[in-house]
Design a protein around this motif. Structure first.
Motif, PDB file in Angstrom:
ATOM      1  N   ILE A 222      43.717  47.423  35.234  1.00  0.00           N
ATOM      2  CA  ILE A 222      43.896  46.465  34.121  1.00  0.00           C
ATOM      3  C   ILE A 222      44.936  45.356  34.268  1.00  0.00           C
ATOM      4  CG2 ILE A 222      44.403  45.906  31.485  1.00  0.00           C
ATOM      5  CD1 ILE A 222      43.010  48.535  31.034  1.00  0.00           C
ATOM      6  N   LEU A 223      46.041  45.715  34.767  1.00  0.00           N
ATOM      7  CA  LEU A 223      47.252  44.871  35.018  1.00  0.00           C
ATOM      8  C   LEU A 223      46.923  44.081  36.249  1.00  0.00           C
ATOM      9  CD1 LEU A 223      50.193  47.394  34.574  1.00  0.00           C
ATOM     10  CD2 LEU A 223      49.079  45.901  32.946  1.00  0.00           C
ATOM     11  N   ILE A 224      46.225  44.526  37.285  1.00  0.00           N
ATOM     12  CA  ILE A 224      45.765  43.784  38.469  1.00  0.00           C
ATOM     13  C   ILE A 224      44.767  42.715  37.952  1.00  0.00           C
ATOM     14  CG2 ILE A 224      44.472  43.837  40.484  1.00  0.00           C
ATOM     15  CD1 ILE A 224      45.479  46.701  41.076  1.00  0.00           C
ATOM     16  N   LYS A 225      44.049  42.985  37.288  1.00  0.00           N
ATOM     17  CA  LYS A 225      43.086  41.990  36.520  1.00  0.00           C
ATOM     18  C   LYS A 225      43.847  40.859  35.892  1.00  0.00           C
ATOM     19  CE  LYS A 225      38.872  44.758  36.518  1.00  0.00           C
ATOM     20  NZ  LYS A 225      37.963  45.148  35.711  1.00  0.00           N
ATOM     21  N   ARG A 226      44.899  40.908  35.142  1.00  0.00           N
ATOM     22  CA  ARG A 226      45.621  40.107  34.485  1.00  0.00           C
ATOM     23  C   ARG A 226      46.684  39.608  35.172  1.00  0.00           C
ATOM     24  NH1 ARG A 226      46.654  44.123  28.959  1.00  0.00           N
ATOM     25  NH2 ARG A 226      44.461  44.244  28.286  1.00  0.00           N
ATOM     26  N   ASN A 227      46.759  39.882  36.466  1.00  0.00           N
ATOM     27  CA  ASN A 227      47.972  39.490  37.369  1.00  0.00           C
ATOM     28  C   ASN A 227      49.226  39.709  36.737  1.00  0.00           C
ATOM     29  OD1 ASN A 227      46.280  38.176  39.493  1.00  0.00           O
ATOM     30  ND2 ASN A 227      45.831  36.597  38.021  1.00  0.00           N
ATOM     31  N   THR A 228      49.278  40.969  36.271  1.00  0.00           N
ATOM     32  CA  THR A 228      50.429  41.483  35.540  1.00  0.00           C
ATOM     33  C   THR A 228      51.270  42.389  36.366  1.00  0.00           C
ATOM     34  OG1 THR A 228      49.800  41.044  33.322  1.00  0.00           O
ATOM     35  CG2 THR A 228      51.493  42.374  33.559  1.00  0.00           C
ATOM     36  N   PRO A 229      52.618  42.050  37.178  1.00  0.00           N
ATOM     37  CA  PRO A 229      53.315  42.849  37.929  1.00  0.00           C
ATOM     38  C   PRO A 229      53.793  44.158  37.244  1.00  0.00           C
ATOM     39  CG  PRO A 229      54.121  40.846  38.107  1.00  0.00           C
ATOM     40  CD  PRO A 229      53.066  40.893  36.940  1.00  0.00           C
ATOM     41  N   ILE A 230      53.440  45.214  37.734  1.00  0.00           N
ATOM     42  CA  ILE A 230      53.795  46.436  37.091  1.00  0.00           C
ATOM     43  C   ILE A 230      55.592  46.712  36.780  1.00  0.00           C
ATOM     44  CG2 ILE A 230      54.102  49.148  37.434  1.00  0.00           C
ATOM     45  CD1 ILE A 230      51.175  48.661  38.730  1.00  0.00           C
ATOM     46  N   HIS A 231      56.267  46.033  37.936  1.00  0.00           N
ATOM     47  CA  HIS A 231      57.596  46.157  37.682  1.00  0.00           C
ATOM     48  C   HIS A 231      58.141  45.287  36.383  1.00  0.00           C
ATOM     49  CE1 HIS A 231      58.452  42.251  39.210  1.00  0.00           C
ATOM     50  NE2 HIS A 231      57.599  42.298  40.003  1.00  0.00           N
ATOM     51  N   SER A 232      57.138  44.540  36.065  1.00  0.00           N
ATOM     52  CA  SER A 232      57.921  43.610  34.821  1.00  0.00           C
ATOM     53  C   SER A 232      57.781  44.417  33.650  1.00  0.00           C
ATOM     54  CB  SER A 232      57.057  42.328  34.962  1.00  0.00           C
ATOM     55  OG  SER A 232      55.605  42.525  34.365  1.00  0.00           O
ATOM     56  N   LEU A 233      57.015  45.379  33.460  1.00  0.00           N
ATOM     57  CA  LEU A 233      56.959  46.401  32.432  1.00  0.00           C
ATOM     58  C   LEU A 233      57.584  47.704  32.444  1.00  0.00           C
ATOM     59  CD1 LEU A 233      53.128  46.148  32.080  1.00  0.00           C
ATOM     60  CD2 LEU A 233      54.740  44.529  31.270  1.00  0.00           C
ATOM     61  N   MET A 234      58.354  47.860  33.452  1.00  0.00           N
ATOM     62  CA  MET A 234      59.004  49.174  33.711  1.00  0.00           C
ATOM     63  C   MET A 234      60.191  49.523  33.187  1.00  0.00           C
ATOM     64  SD  MET A 234      56.515  51.063  34.905  1.00  0.00           S
ATOM     65  CE  MET A 234      57.477  52.300  35.626  1.00  0.00           C
ATOM     66  N   GLY A 235      61.118  48.593  32.727  1.00  0.00           N
ATOM     67  CA  GLY A 235      62.393  48.665  32.080  1.00  0.00           C
ATOM     68  C   GLY A 235      63.394  49.162  33.303  1.00  0.00           C
TER      69      GLY A 235
END
Length: 269
Positions: free
Chosen positions: A220-233
């Motif tokens: 889902i994050l890949i499709k949204r172009n959302t980097p995982i690290h930006s959500l990891m705190g």
């Protein structure tokens, strides 16, 4: 004893009954404190965020599992990993006869940690408590149990609490988690760090529900172009567990019973 009475008791610390009085009779507690709550000792089983972010002081941490339960993301979170308008999802345990849930047991001493857990898991999280047997992965120099099972206190959410969200198709759960965030951080971080714990600490074991959920969230994050690290705190501090100590072989057949059969071939030489 009804353990819920302890963790839903709203009386203050000056009440007639101390924490030690309320805890007497629970198998995993050592109460030889002469009425001093600060000498209470017990083991707490963590299978969710406690695996990587306990938030309390402990003296030992041992990796292992409990039987009769499976981990499911069926408990809602409107504070730590979500909001009332957009609840997140966190792990709870659901009874399953042949189930095994991996996590870690923390040895804690004193009233402070128990009061913290009461607030974090019960008052805010909607969890209740029960006793279970914990099976250490290995016998180590860090635990007196030498690989044998011992009792732990477990926090579990049931469908009787107001935050229960229950089962949905796994894709729907992944979508909900990918869109939720709360005071403790993004809901995605909760899932990723728990999956990382499993891979790092118990690489030969699996959790189909957890890993399937993680895979779908990443897609889902890949499709949204959302980097995982930006959500990891902020990365949590490394926890010293049994796997980071001098490991000895287990003294029971607990793990031998779970080793898959191997076929051997005889060679003519």
């Amino acid at each position: 004893m009804d353990l819920r009475k302890l963790f839903y008791d709203d009386s203050d610390s000056d009440s007639e009954h101390s924490v030690a009085d309320n805890l007497k009779g629970i198998g995993n507690l050592e109460i030889n404190n002469n009425g001093n709550d600060e000498n209470i000792t017990c083991w707490i089983f963590g299978y969710g965020s406690l695996c990587w972010n306990p938030g309390f002081t402990y003296t030992k941490c041992v990796t292992g599992y409990i039987r009769g339960f499976v981990r499911r993301f069926w408990q809602g979170s409107i504070s730590h990993r979500g909001t009332p308008d957009k609840p997140g999802r966190v792990a709870t345990l659901c009874a399953e006869k042949e189930g095994i849930t991996w996590g870690c047991a923390y040895k804690i001493t004193g009233r402070t940690a128990l009061e913290y857990l009461k607030q974090r898991e019960c008052t805010i999280g909607g969890y209740v408590t029960l006793d279970s047997k914990f099976f250490p992965r290995v016998a180590t120099c860090d635990t007196e149990f030498r690989g044998e099972a011992f009792p732990v206190l477990v926090y579990i959410a049931t469908d009787q609490n107001s935050l229960w969200v229950g089962d949905l198709p796994i894709q729907s759960i992944a979508e909900q988690i990918s869109e939720s965030s709360g005071a403790s951080g993004h809901n995605v971080e909760y899932v990723i760090r728990l999956a990382d714990f499993m891979r790092e600490e118990i690489p030969n074991e699996t959790d189909d529900h957890l890993f399937d959920l993680e895979h779908r969230i990443i897609q889902i994050l890949i499709k949204r172009n959302t980097p995982i690290h930006s959500l990891m705190g902020i990365p949590p501090e490394r926890i010293r567990r049994d796997s980071h100590a001098n490991i000895e072989r287990p003294t029971t057949f607990e793990f031998a019973s779970r080793v898959p059969d191997k076929k051997l071939r005889c060679l003519n030489v």
